[in-house]
Design an enzyme around this catalytic site. Structure first.
Site, short mmCIF file in Angstrom:
data_model
loop_
_atom_site.label_atom_id
_atom_site.label_comp_id
_atom_site.label_asym_id
_atom_site.label_seq_id
_atom_site.Cartn_x
_atom_site.Cartn_y
_atom_site.Cartn_z
N GLU A 85 0.81 -1.22 0.00
CA GLU A 85 0.00 0.00 0.00
C GLU A 85 0.84 1.28 0.00
O GLU A 85 0.41 2.31 -0.50
CB GLU A 85 -0.96 0.01 1.19
CG GLU A 85 -2.11 -0.99 1.07
CD GLU A 85 -1.78 -2.36 1.63
OE1 GLU A 85 -0.59 -2.61 1.94
OE2 GLU A 85 -2.71 -3.18 1.76
N MET A 92 24.60 8.90 2.24
CA MET A 92 24.47 10.14 2.99
C MET A 92 24.77 9.90 4.47
O MET A 92 25.40 10.73 5.13
CB MET A 92 23.07 10.74 2.80
CG MET A 92 22.95 12.16 3.27
SD MET A 92 24.07 13.29 2.42
CE MET A 92 23.02 13.92 1.12
N PHE A 97 -11.46 -7.80 13.30
CA PHE A 97 -10.37 -8.23 12.43
C PHE A 97 -10.02 -7.10 11.44
O PHE A 97 -10.89 -6.54 10.80
CB PHE A 97 -10.77 -9.49 11.66
CG PHE A 97 -9.73 -9.93 10.68
CD1 PHE A 97 -8.47 -10.34 11.11
CD2 PHE A 97 -9.99 -9.91 9.32
CE1 PHE A 97 -7.50 -10.72 10.20
CE2 PHE A 97 -9.02 -10.31 8.40
CZ PHE A 97 -7.77 -10.71 8.85
N GLN A 98 -8.76 -6.80 11.33
CA GLN A 98 -8.26 -5.72 10.46
C GLN A 98 -8.93 -4.38 10.77
O GLN A 98 -9.17 -3.58 9.87
CB GLN A 98 -8.40 -6.09 8.98
CG GLN A 98 -7.49 -7.26 8.60
CD GLN A 98 -7.29 -7.42 7.12
OE1 GLN A 98 -8.18 -7.12 6.33
NE2 GLN A 98 -6.12 -7.91 6.72
N LYS A 154 -17.62 -1.08 5.76
CA LYS A 154 -18.10 -2.01 4.73
C LYS A 154 -19.62 -1.96 4.60
O LYS A 154 -20.15 -2.06 3.48
CB LYS A 154 -17.65 -3.43 5.08
CG LYS A 154 -17.75 -4.37 3.91
CD LYS A 154 -17.06 -5.70 4.19
CE LYS A 154 -17.16 -6.63 2.98
NZ LYS A 154 -16.55 -7.93 3.24
#
Lengths: 581, 186
Positions: free
Chosen positions: A52, A482, A114-115, A164
């Site tokens: 993502e 760097m 969940f999630q 949802k």
């Protein structure tokens, strides 16, 4: 009459109404209804990413190279938390993106489902605005408002969290033109009286400088055009931040190069010594100012910015002008021309003579080599071999990024995509894919370091799947360059965890992804290898093995003023490390 | 530092900014922030203060316009003039913020806070507490044979003074609302 539809269909319809052509995303349980609707239509293209974070950086690359908002779609929980780095990156660099996240059903919110994650809570400090939509009837209006907020005023990322059950439920669709106009209407016209004060200062300034930033690019092509008119007609020197490169062309006669921590000697000394600084859409970032107390001590300062909180945040200015860059420059030019287009020509001639003396130091000079590829040389050749092409450059973060900014020239805005404010390693590869999706025919090159590049290398799969022929030009020094440079200069050469152990064979890695791999470690072969990369019709991973211990100069160490700059041993004016003017 | 003692609130009537922008002296300012009454708006405002390291001395919030969906957040904050300006700019650019008023700079204002003060004691202490409450125009809203709960409104300084007097007389606990404030006149 408004149409009834499900929340999921509303999302797709609202995106179409907003002119969205492509969405970068990754499906999951909480966004399946939206993915179902995407499946049933052909107007919006979905680019399946591999992580993502990649989706958000692709949306950023798309937005920065087109000026249009980028869109990402991810699921709840880990989908949303993986988007956080990209959101923060877009917030710091003022990039308009709209991120849609799925959420557990409304009745489950707060039960540690969940999630489930508190997405609006987590992303509140890293978005310009976010919404949790709990009612399908409000969904389409919220999406239209989100696009308005992302693209008006100082652009930035917005997020809409959609449970949802809200996606499944049915309600009336509100078209964009019927959506409640947001009260969010930032002022875009500058105060003509303040502009008049600046015009008077411009007429008498002996050592003026235009200090331009990403705000010029965000304001749109008209702003870049007006900046060119202003610079060319006044003859004032132009410098730019990392974010603003391309707004004024690198080939323009007023161009004196990038300023800041790794900016050019002449640009930084001109900032330090000017008597009138005109900040156009930049924000006095700490990489620009160095030690604030000693920043450009003898100048009057004007600041054009659309964000009221940018003005007087770090540096106190004498002429604050709140407004959109294009609109303010339009009025500034109108007033200045109406009063006879006057400048102090004698003063300016002297000022340019001084700048030319600083230029003669040749601050970018480096010791050439016939046996190893110097990273600066690699970029000089890349610049020479791609000049005049329809070229877009993205970068990762580190030494290679600064060298790219120093050695590549940008003639137009929206051609240079780099993570400036947040400094996100892993930005460049996904960003390059976002740019390529927006400009399928263009040459898109990600100038990378091997360490940054590995952070999101899984997105090569995305590039292959969607035939995005991005060129990954990796300056491989087998070091976190760097970090290593700072350890050498500031931490007693104790190289704590700053080398890249167990690197993959990048050519084999390319083959594993099914794309082309090129390896080059000899300066004599470099031109041919770069041309092979450019000509290849498909993604390329270019492993350019460069000098391992090269340092990036000039450099203003943190907390030092502009006139205490470190130059390389090869620059003409090098005197025992520091040059004091 | 300037030796002149310039009263806060007097600069809004002057053509010049009388206070140095570079002053390092911290000032207390009362801000009224008019916001869209929507979920998360208070968290957004508070997050700005914690995220950027600003102070909150007190904060009150309630819906003030039901039909217009507006809430009023009154914040008492401290900072140098530059920090106060930055706080106001940061607040005013937030999407759900409609207006920011600096009541300290906009001329005179009325500031009130409500406090409930529980005092426990017997004999002389109890009588003295009641006598002082009368002087401070505090009301008794709950009483037992050994305790009082006083209700009082006033400036934070007045409540501080009352609490200080109650402490030796048996102060048990105190609940304060934080400041609500309005500009005087119109």
């Amino acid at each position: 009459m408004s149409k009834q539809m499900t929340g999921a269909k509303m999302v797709v319809q609202a995106l179409k109404d907003q002119g969205v052509e492509v969405v970068f995303g990754y499906p999951g349980g909480a966004v399946l209804p939206i993915y179902d609707e995407l499946f049933l239509q052909n107007d919006i293209r979905h680019i399946l990413v591999r992580h993502e974070q990649g989706a958000v950086h692709m949306a950023e690359g798309y937005a920065r190279s087109t000026g249009k908002p980028g869109v990402a779609l991810v699921t709840s929980g880990p989908g949303a938390t993986n988007a956080v780095t990209g959101l923060t990156d877009a917030l710091m660099d003022s990039i308009p993106i709209v991120v849609l996240t799925g959420q557990v059903p409304t009745f489950m919110i707060g039960t540690d489902g969940f999630q489930e994650a508190d997405t609006v809570g987590i992303t509140r400090p890293c978005t310009k605005m976010n919404w949790l939509v709990k009612d399908t009837a409000k969904l389409s209006e919220t999406i239209h408002q989100a696009f308005h907020v992302a693209t008006h005023g100082r652009p930035g990322p917005v997020l809409i969290d959609i449970p949802k059950d809200v996606q499944f439920a049915t309600a009336d669709y509100t078209p964009a033109e019927k959506a409640k106009i947001s009260h969010y209407q930032p002022r875009t016209e500058g105060d003509p009286n303040q502009i008049a004060r600046l015009v008077e200062m411009m007429e008498t300034a002996e050592r003026p400088i235009l200090y331009t930033g990403g705000g010029v690019i965000n304001s749109g092509p008209r702003a870049s055009q007006l900046l060119r008119e202003l610079a060319n007609e006044t003859g004032f020197p132009v410098t730019s931040t990392l974010m603003g490169l391309g707004a004024y062309p690198a080939s323009g006669k007023s161009w004196i190069g990038m300023l800041g921590m790794h900016g050019l000697y002449e640009a930084n000394l001109a900032m330090h010594g000017c008597d009138l600084m005109i900040n156009i859409g930049a924000r006095f970032d700490d990489r620009i100012t160095g030690r604030v107390k000693d920043f450009s001590p003898r100048s009057k300062k004007a600041h054009i910015d659309i964000d009221p909180s940018s003005i007087n945040k770090v540096i106190h200015v004498d002429v604050p002008i709140l407004g959109d860059v294009a609109k303010v420059l339009e009025e500034l030019l109108r007033q200045w021309r109406a009063r006879g287009s006057r400048t102090d020509k004698a003063g300016l001639a002297k000022w340019w003579k001084q700048i030319d003396e600083w230029r003669a130091v040749k601050c970018l000079a480096y010791k050439p080599s016939t046996s190893t590829i110097k990273p600066q040389y690699a970029l000089e050749r890349l610049e020479a071999l791609t000049k005049g092409m329809d070229r877009y450059i993205t970068t990762e973060v580190g030494q290679h990024q600064m060298w790219a900014a120093q050695f590549l020239g940008f003639e137009e805005p929206n051609r240079w995509m780099t993570s400036g404010g947040l400094g996100t390693m892993g930005y460049g590869l996904p960003a390059s894919i976002g740019v390529q999706i927006a400009h399928p025919e263009a040459l898109v090159i990600n100038v990378a370091g091997e360490a940054s590049w590995l952070m999101n290398m899984q997105e090569m799969g995305t590039a292959m799947q969607f035939r995005a022929p991005v060129k990954q030009f990796i300056l491989n020094n087998e070091r976190l360059g760097m970090v290593r440079q700072w350890q050498e200069l500031l931490h007693g050469e104790r190289y704590s965890s700053s080398w890249s152990e167990s690197l993959p064979d990048f050519v084999k890695l390319a083959e594993a992804f099914g794309c082309k791999g090129i390896k080059c470690d000899d300066p004599k072969d470099l031109d041919d290898a770069v041309m092979e990369m450019i000509r290849h019709d498909g993604p390329v991973i270019f492993d350019c093995l460069v000098e391992k211990h090269e340092n990036c100069f000039p450099m203003i160490p943190s907390g030092k003023p502009h006139n205490e700059m470190l130059l390389s041993a090869d620059a003409e004016a090098f005197r025992s490390g520091a040059v004091l003017v | 530092m300037s030796a002149l003692n310039i009263k806060k609130g007097s600069t809004s009537h002057s053509a010049y900014d009388l206070r140095s922008a570079n002053s390092e002296v911290e000032e207390s300012h009362t801000l009224a922030v008019i916001v869209e009454n929507e979920p998360g708006v208070l968290a957004r405002v508070i997050g700005l203060f914690s995220g950027r390291g600003y102070n909150i001395d007190s904060l009150t919030v309630a819906e003030v316009d039901h039909t217009g969906h507006r809430s009023r957040i009154t914040i008492v904050t401290r900072g140098t003039p530059a920090v106060i300006d930055q706080i106001e700019a940061q607040l005013s650019r937030m999407v759900p913020v409609h207006a920011v008023h600096d009541l300290t700079m906009d001329g005179p204002s009325v500031q009130r806070e409500l406090a409930l003060v529980k005092v426990r004691g017997k004999g002389e202490h109890r009588i003295e507490a009641l006598r002082l409450a009368e002087i401070f125009r505090a009301n008794v809203v709950d009483s037992t044979l050994e305790s009082f709960v006083f209700e009082m409104t006033g400036t934070p300084e007045k409540i501080d003074a009352f609490a200080d007097l109650m402490r030796p007389l048996g102060l048990v606990e105190i609940a304060r609302t934080g400041v609500a404030a309005l500009k005087r006149g119109f």
